[in-house]
Design an enzyme around this catalytic site. Structure first.
Site, PDB file in Angstrom:
ATOM      1  N   ASP A 145      -0.046 -29.493   5.202  1.00 43.74           N
ATOM      2  CA  ASP A 145       1.349 -29.636   5.623  1.00 43.74           C
ATOM      3  C   ASP A 145       1.574 -28.861   6.927  1.00 43.74           C
ATOM      4  O   ASP A 145       1.180 -27.696   7.059  1.00 43.74           O
ATOM      5  CB  ASP A 145       2.270 -29.095   4.535  1.00 43.74           C
ATOM      6  CG  ASP A 145       3.729 -29.246   4.884  1.00 43.74           C
ATOM      7  OD1 ASP A 145       4.290 -30.325   4.638  1.00 43.74           O
ATOM      8  OD2 ASP A 145       4.311 -28.272   5.412  1.00 43.74           O
ATOM      9  N   CYS A 192      17.119 -13.321 -33.194  1.00 45.05           N
ATOM     10  CA  CYS A 192      17.784 -12.960 -31.943  1.00 45.05           C
ATOM     11  C   CYS A 192      16.868 -13.210 -30.755  1.00 45.05           C
ATOM     12  O   CYS A 192      15.659 -13.371 -30.901  1.00 45.05           O
ATOM     13  CB  CYS A 192      18.165 -11.472 -31.947  1.00 45.05           C
ATOM     14  SG  CYS A 192      19.215 -10.939 -33.302  1.00 45.05           S
TER      15      CYS A 192
END
Length: 522
Positions: A472, A38
């Site tokens: 940036d 599971c």
């Protein structure tokens, strides 16, 4: 999150008892008394701890003789975020297996791409995951088969070959072994489709025989491959997921003809190993709705893997956000909109080309440059449902372009032509198997490639979660407004505390701006 979480028994037991969906895909619980495995969030009553055994992969569970739970369907869990966080041999191998390399090229092909011997690759995968590359690829084929059985009306023979099995018999045996049901029984368990869905499926074009490439070492007779078909899928993710910058970035930078935002979905064309596809992806509260049209269903597994990678769906947003919240200046951004993802790509070479086209120009200008190349050199496709017209050109097609026809400065022409020539002849290889450090070094050696271009490729194409863009302009402006250091060197020093998730910090910093990339299109 530490490697090999499944070896920390107490932690795994706590996750199973709490049914914490965050850990789905990190490990699998095999139950000795029932013979099933599971996901940690399985809704059934948790077994006694002494009856639990933990494995790192579904393939390892299957190798140990356990069958998939019919209730929680562990085979549909999100992938482990480990494979996108790490750059070692095992992580690179897992990304290639997800991309279908073992099915197409066999284990020798996988090893060759990684630069190791088959024995070394098998030994490391067995040591960490409890299963070798063939077993891992088999588990993936089983999952694809189940998806096709339950979501289409294809014949079982067509499903078998579309999922990558060498024979119908192998397909039947694998499905029975993994799911404890025959393919016919799996299909019978699916709720009846409504009249509209059934009519749409019946309206699919008839099958066209297509030669099938067999996996190395097999002798099965090729079978007919289904003609183009459309599938409706649900792509799971770990919550939370903030779709604003994810879909906003993809839509705002979309290349006309290849990408578009239409009717609440991001749509684009896909160049795939056996053909091409068109995908539509729309955010929903608990999944991504995926409408996928393929010219050859053998590309299904690869297409899903690339779409998940583009949307960063296997990320662990809780781990990322918890780390970034330790910085008091970042914490308010994280708390305001948790779960930001890094928008990535379905084609690493394509993104590298687009990064060059976007150097020192606006987003609109970069889209225009790319659209011209697409119209002149891309392969045409048919899209009756929208405005997509082409696949993005291959490096080979772009290498044949006359540099004088490119409307860009001469230095950038040199950058462009050098990149596409090296991508075309194999001197530069960018893909899920890339070693991030080596790829950076090779890109930096190319003319016109500086730190910003290299790191944006590392972040969005190669998938490095720690890639950072201190030069940036948007990052520096956001840093200054927040009171963070704004010079590249000082900001890099401050960002050391954000590791290994600096690429996600970039998304939060960018989100302080009013640029369209930060907003979900209307």
């Amino acid at each position: 999150m530490l490697n090999g979480m499944y070896t920390d028994r107490e932690r795994c037991v706590r996750a199973v008892r709490s049914k914490d969906a965050r850990f789905d895909g990190w490990f699998f619980t095999a139950v000795l008394t029932t013979g099933i495995y599971c996901r940690p969030s399985c809704p059934v009553v948790a077994p006694k701890p002494e009856n639990m055994v933990f494995h790192a992969s579904a393939a390892a569970c299957q190798q140990a003789g356990f069958r998939a739970c019919k209730r929680c369907r562990p085979d549909t869990s999100p992938g482990s975020p480990e494979w996108n966080r790490r750059a070692d041999l095992v992580a690179r191998a897992m990304r290639l297996i997800a991309d279908g390399v073992v099915d197409r090229e066999g284990v020798p092909g996988l090893a060759g791409r990684l630069g190791y011997s088959t024995r070394q690759v098998e030994r490391q995968l067995l040591a960490e995951l409890g299963a070798g590359p063939l077993a891992l690829a088999r588990a993936q084929r089983a999952q694809t088969a189940r998806l096709l059985v339950e979501s289409t009306e294809l014949s079982m023979a067509d499903v078998a070959f579309a999922a990558g099995f060498a024979s119908v018999r192998t397909f039947n045996d694998t499905v029975r072994e993994v799911f404890a049901l025959s393919p016919t029984e799996l299909r019978a368990r699916v709720p009846k489709r409504n009249d509209a869905t059934a009519a749409a499926l019946r309206a699919l074009p008839p099958r066209t025989p297509t030669p099938r490439t067999q996996p190395p070492g097999t002798t099965a007779t090729p079978a007919a491959t289904p003609a183009p078909a459309t599938l409706h899928l649900r792509l799971p993710f770990r919550a939370p997921l903030n779709p604003d910058n994810l879909f906003g970035h993809l839509a705002a930078t979309a290349v006309p003809g290849v990408e578009e935002w239409r009717d609440g979905a991001y749509r684009r064309t896909l160049r795939l190993p056996y053909g091409h596809g068109i995908v539509g992806l729309a955010p929903r509260p608990d999944h991504i709705a995926c409408r996928l049209t393929l010219s050859d269903l053998r590309d299904l597994t690869v297409a899903i893997s690339r779409c998940r990678r583009m949307l960063d769906l296997d990320a662990d947003p809780v781990a990322v956000d918890d780390q970034l919240r330790t910085d008091p200046l970042l914490a308010p951004l994280v708390d305001k909109a948790p779960g930001r993802r890094v928008p990535r790509t379905v084609d690493e070479a394509e993104f590298a080309v687009r990064a060059v086209l976007g150097q020192q120009v606006s987003t609109a200008a970069a889209r225009t440059h790319a659209a011209r190349l697409v119209a002149a050199h891309g392969d045409a496709v048919d899209d009756p449902e929208g405005g997509l017209t082409h696949l993005f050109p291959t490096p080979e097609a772009l290498a044949a372009v006359d540099p004088e026809s490119l409307a860009m400065p001469r230095t950038r022409r040199t950058t462009f032509t050098t990149l596409v020539e090296q991508l075309a002849d194999g001197r530069m290889r960018l893909g899920v198997e890339s070693d991030w450090t080596q790829a950076r070094a090779r890109l930096l050696a190319l003319p016109g490639f500086g730190p910003w271009t290299v790191d944006v490729i590392a972040m969005r194409a190669l998938g490095d979660p720690d890639a950072f863009l201190p030069t940036d302009l948007g990052v520096r402006r956001a840093a200054r407004e927040l009171g963070l250091p704004s010079t590249p060197a000082a900001l890099t020093d401050r960002a050391a505390a954000w590791r290994p998730w600096r690429a996600y910090a970039v998304q939060y910093l960018w989100a302080t701006d009013s640029h369209p990339i930060n907003f979900l299109p209307a």
